[in-house]
Design a protein around this motif. Structure first.
Motif, short mmCIF file in Angstrom:
data_model
loop_
_atom_site.label_atom_id
_atom_site.label_comp_id
_atom_site.label_asym_id
_atom_site.label_seq_id
_atom_site.Cartn_x
_atom_site.Cartn_y
_atom_site.Cartn_z
N LEU A 23 -41.65 -49.18 -35.79
CA LEU A 23 -40.63 -48.09 -35.63
C LEU A 23 -39.57 -48.43 -34.43
O LEU A 23 -38.38 -48.12 -34.55
N ASP B 127 -36.96 -43.15 -40.74
CA ASP B 127 -38.23 -42.01 -40.44
C ASP B 127 -39.30 -42.13 -41.43
O ASP B 127 -39.05 -42.06 -42.63
N ARG C 32 -43.32 -41.90 -39.98
CA ARG C 32 -44.37 -41.39 -39.39
C ARG C 32 -44.22 -41.24 -37.69
O ARG C 32 -43.42 -42.01 -37.32
N SER C 33 -45.00 -40.83 -36.90
CA SER C 33 -44.81 -40.56 -35.52
C SER C 33 -45.05 -42.17 -34.94
O SER C 33 -44.21 -42.38 -33.89
N THR C 34 -45.79 -42.98 -35.81
CA THR C 34 -46.10 -44.37 -34.85
C THR C 34 -45.53 -45.44 -35.72
O THR C 34 -45.70 -46.46 -35.52
N LYS C 35 -44.66 -44.96 -36.93
CA LYS C 35 -44.40 -46.24 -37.71
C LYS C 35 -42.95 -45.69 -38.42
O LYS C 35 -42.96 -44.61 -38.93
N LYS D 39 -40.18 -40.87 -45.30
CA LYS D 39 -40.55 -39.60 -44.95
C LYS D 39 -39.93 -38.65 -46.00
O LYS D 39 -38.86 -38.65 -46.35
#
Length: 417
Positions: free
Chosen positions: A136, A143, A145-148, A174
């Motif tokens: 990330l 975009d 996930r929140s961590t990658k 995503k």
């Protein structure tokens, strides 16, 4: 493809590329307006070399260009720094590589011959997406996930015994696969589109039925089905239910308007389970429909191939332009290798073609073709099947005849009969 032996295999590999189109795009986009040394064409050749040789980084590419005289001669560039390569990759829009991919795959598709698929179906298109995960911190635009971070390579291949990538869209990872479905469908009534459960969409199915677009997929386990008619057929010794159905729940106003066909096939890998295939193809036999769905795995083989044998898992740059340009260059490399395989008229695998190319890339095309088609110097007789009963009977006769001395010899080998 020209067979002029004065040209190297690497040079001849590029003959199918329309460099007039390439130059036109360069001019229209003013890509070389302020460039003197590393032109877009030279960058393209360096990227192709990097893909075909699976070069790991821009530093390694820079070293190869500066130290391999044959490569310098091909590219007409004696040195280039990794930072210069990085800047050009960041600034050049990937559309030029996408257009060259479209040009080269059309040429490859036009050169196909007659085969089982074209004779029985017309064309088999297989649709799927492959996700590539990324850090990330390096790829904030991708975009996922929140961590990658991550990208999806939405792909349509044409399969006719050989794999040919036909259309590719690259997006941040995503988002659902089926959002790109309509972009990958071909408006052709002689083409069957095969895809997995991630693309199941009842409204989309109705639209395809109305437009005469054929599709084949696997049905989700929770699907609501109204069976209108059913029969049993035999495929490979197994009983298969072949039914005409309506999909969806009428009470929730989600039932399809068009009827479909479901094949319920016993799952050999999971006894007691059933694979349910859904299609609007009422013409072909259940056996052929089953075969076409098994061919869906060819796109998984394609994704695995380009990730293992080209350079798609690790990127030369962090920008969106750099990532997309590298992927389209990999796709161009794949198509060029298939054309090279046809030119060599070899039945060797595409990976073997790649290995021979790496060994012969700066030799003449004639030398490449001669070497890849050279018969093996040794021929194996295969694994010998030992007839233990025959050995026992021979040994028994020798013992009964009193010929036992040889049994104690260190040179005795009862397998040699």
């Amino acid at each position: 493809m020209d067979k002029d032996i004065t040209e190297t295999t690497f040079n001849q590999l590029l003959v199918s590329i329309n460099f007039d189109l390439f130059s036109k795009i360069v001019t229209e986009l003013e890509l070389d307006k302020y460039t003197k040394k590393l032109t877009t064409k030279k960058l393209f050749k360096i990227l192709l070399y990097g893909q075909l040789e699976s070069v790991s980084s821009l530093d390694s590419l820079s070293i190869d260009v500066s130290n391999k005289s044959a490569l310098e001669k091909e590219i007409k560039l004696d040195s280039i720094s990794a930072s210069q390569l990085s800047r050009r990759l960041r600034d050049i829009p990937p559309v030029i590589f996408e257009k060259i991919f479209n040009q080269i795959k059309l040429e490859a598709l036009a050169k196909r011959g007659s085969n089982f698929y074209r004779n029985n179906l017309g064309q088999l298109n297989i649709i799927d997406a492959s996700t590539v995960s990324m850090a990330l911190s390096n790829y904030p635009w991708a975009d996922f996930r929140s961590t990658k971070a991550g990208i999806k390579i939405h792909t349509r291949i044409v399969y006719d015994g050989d794999i040919m990538p036909d259309k590719v869209e690259i997006t941040p990872a995503k988002g659902a696969d089926k959002t790109k479905m309509d972009n990958l469908i071909v408006q052709d009534t002689d083409t069957l589109h095969v895809f997995d459960r991630a693309y199941v969409d009842y409204q989309g199915f109705d639209n395809y039925c109305d437009a005469g677009i054929l599709f084949l997929s696997r049905l989700k386990s929770n699907a609501k089905i109204k069976v209108l008619k059913t029969k049993t057929v035999i495929i490979d010794g197994q009983e298969v239910k072949d039914s005409i159905v309506l999909l969806g729940d009428k009470k929730q106003d989600k039932q399809m308007d068009n009827i479909l066909r479901i094949l319920e096939i016993p799952d050999r890998e999971n006894p007691g389970s059933t694979v349910r295939l859904i299609t609007n193809d009422f013409e072909h036999s259940a056996a052929l429909i089953s075969r076409y769905y098994r061919d869906r795995w060819q796109i998984e083989i394609f994704f695995k191939w380009i990730k293992q044998h080209l350079h798609v898992k690790v990127f030369y740059g962090h920008s969106e332009n750099a990532v997309k340009s590298q992927i389209f260059t990999a796709l161009i490399s794949f198509v060029l290798l298939t054309l090279l395989k046809r030119e060599a008229n070899t039945d060797k695998s595409l990976f073997k073609v790649l290995k021979y190319f790496r060994a012969c890339k700066f030799e003449s095309l004639k030398a490449f073709i001669r070497k890849i088609n050279r018969p093996p110097s040794r021929t194996s007789k295969g694994r010998r099947v030992i007839d233990y009963e025959k050995i026992y009977q021979l040994t028994e006769r020798q013992v009964m005849a009193g010929e036992t001395e040889l049994l104690y010899s260190t040179e005795f080998n009862p397998v040699i009969l």
